[in-house]
Scaffold this motif. Structure first.
Motif, PDB file in Angstrom:
ATOM      1  N   THR A   1      -2.097   8.849   2.493  1.00 51.39           N
ATOM      2  CA  THR A   1      -0.853   9.503   2.865  1.00 51.39           C
ATOM      3  C   THR A   1      -0.225   8.778   4.045  1.00 51.39           C
ATOM      4  O   THR A   1      -0.879   8.580   5.073  1.00 51.39           O
ATOM      5  CB  THR A   1      -1.072  10.976   3.246  1.00 51.39           C
ATOM      6  N   VAL A   2       1.038   8.386   3.893  1.00 50.92           N
ATOM      7  CA  VAL A   2       1.760   7.757   4.988  1.00 50.92           C
ATOM      8  C   VAL A   2       2.658   8.805   5.646  1.00 50.92           C
ATOM      9  O   VAL A   2       3.263   9.635   4.956  1.00 50.92           O
ATOM     10  CB  VAL A   2       2.587   6.551   4.499  1.00 50.92           C
TER      11      VAL A   2
ATOM     12  N   SER B   1       7.395   4.576   3.920  1.00 52.16           N
ATOM     13  CA  SER B   1       8.080   5.823   4.222  1.00 52.16           C
ATOM     14  C   SER B   1       9.491   5.544   4.711  1.00 52.16           C
ATOM     15  O   SER B   1       9.720   4.607   5.471  1.00 52.16           O
ATOM     16  CB  SER B   1       7.309   6.607   5.292  1.00 52.16           C
TER      17      SER B   1
ATOM     18  N   VAL C   1       0.820  -1.203   0.000  1.00 48.46           N
ATOM     19  CA  VAL C   1       0.000   0.000   0.000  1.00 48.46           C
ATOM     20  C   VAL C   1       0.858   1.259   0.000  1.00 48.46           C
ATOM     21  O   VAL C   1       0.705   2.133  -0.855  1.00 48.46           O
ATOM     22  CB  VAL C   1      -0.954   0.039   1.205  1.00 48.46           C
ATOM     23  N   ALA C   2       1.763   1.367   0.978  1.00 43.56           N
ATOM     24  CA  ALA C   2       2.560   2.582   1.116  1.00 43.56           C
ATOM     25  C   ALA C   2       3.764   2.322   1.994  1.00 43.56           C
ATOM     26  O   ALA C   2       3.776   1.391   2.804  1.00 43.56           O
ATOM     27  CB  ALA C   2       1.722   3.719   1.704  1.00 43.56           C
TER      28      ALA C   2
ATOM     29  N   LEU D   1      -1.356   6.075   8.553  1.00 44.25           N
ATOM     30  CA  LEU D   1      -1.861   6.006   7.195  1.00 44.25           C
ATOM     31  C   LEU D   1      -3.182   6.758   7.159  1.00 44.25           C
ATOM     32  O   LEU D   1      -4.186   6.288   7.696  1.00 44.25           O
ATOM     33  CB  LEU D   1      -2.065   4.563   6.734  1.00 44.25           C
TER      34      LEU D   1
ATOM     35  N   THR E   1       8.425   8.842   0.152  1.00 40.77           N
ATOM     36  CA  THR E   1       7.310   7.923   0.325  1.00 40.77           C
ATOM     37  C   THR E   1       7.017   7.218  -0.982  1.00 40.77           C
ATOM     38  O   THR E   1       7.373   7.689  -2.058  1.00 40.77           O
ATOM     39  CB  THR E   1       6.052   8.650   0.810  1.00 40.77           C
ATOM     40  N   SER E   2       6.352   6.087  -0.878  1.00 39.07           N
ATOM     41  CA  SER E   2       5.977   5.310  -2.041  1.00 39.07           C
ATOM     42  C   SER E   2       4.560   4.794  -1.844  1.00 39.07           C
ATOM     43  O   SER E   2       4.201   4.405  -0.734  1.00 39.07           O
ATOM     44  CB  SER E   2       6.945   4.140  -2.238  1.00 39.07           C
ATOM     45  N   TYR E   3       3.780   4.784  -2.931  1.00 40.31           N
ATOM     46  CA  TYR E   3       2.389   4.359  -2.851  1.00 40.31           C
ATOM     47  C   TYR E   3       2.028   3.443  -4.003  1.00 40.31           C
ATOM     48  O   TYR E   3       2.533   3.594  -5.118  1.00 40.31           O
ATOM     49  CB  TYR E   3       1.451   5.561  -2.897  1.00 40.31           C
TER      50      TYR E   3
ATOM     51  N   LYS F   1      -2.680   6.065  -4.653  1.00 44.43           N
ATOM     52  CA  LYS F   1      -1.958   7.320  -4.845  1.00 44.43           C
ATOM     53  C   LYS F   1      -2.937   8.478  -5.009  1.00 44.43           C
ATOM     54  O   LYS F   1      -3.892   8.404  -5.780  1.00 44.43           O
ATOM     55  CB  LYS F   1      -1.037   7.212  -6.054  1.00 44.43           C
TER      56      LYS F   1
END
Length: 121
Positions: A69-70, A51, A48-49, A81, A58-60, A65
């Motif tokens: 938001t993480v 950090s 999912v996400a 999250l 961060t990556s989603y 996306k």
């Protein structure tokens, strides 16, 4: 070793929001990449996400996306999250995860027990 405990799951209508929290203990929280996976019934767990330690990168997953938001607070050993504009397809058990490096973010070493998120239409 790291222990992870998620909270904040629940039932919400489509279009609503939830904020998940994950409290970490055991080893220094700031040394780990933190993130989230999820698993719907009958499906594989999916990323999912994530950090980095500082939260600067961060990556989603494409599916979340722009909606999720993480973030993290290393002083509190907690990662969050924030989930907005929730859709029924977001329904799943959400797992907090930790990895020793960014490269291992999608193959985490440590997993929490999970918290249920249900989005009704």
């Amino acid at each position: 070793q790291v222990q992870l405990v998620e909270s904040g799951g629940g039932l919400v209508q489509a279009g609503g929001s939830l904020r998940l929290s994950c409290a970490a203990s055991g080893r220094t929280f700031s040394t780990y990449v933190m993130g989230w996976f999820r698993q719907a019934p009958g499906k594989e767990r999916e990323f999912v996400a994530a950090s980095t330690r500082s939260g600067s990168i961060t990556s989603y997953a494409d599916s979340v996306k722009g909606r999720f938001t993480v973030s993290r607070d290393n002083a509190k050993d907690t990662v969050y999250l924030q989930m907005n504009s929730l859709k029924p397809e977001d329904t799943a058990v959400y797992y907090c995860v930790a990895s020793g490096s960014w490269a291992g973010a999608k193959r985490p070493e440590y997993w929490g027990q999970g918290t249920q998120v249900t989005v009704s239409s």
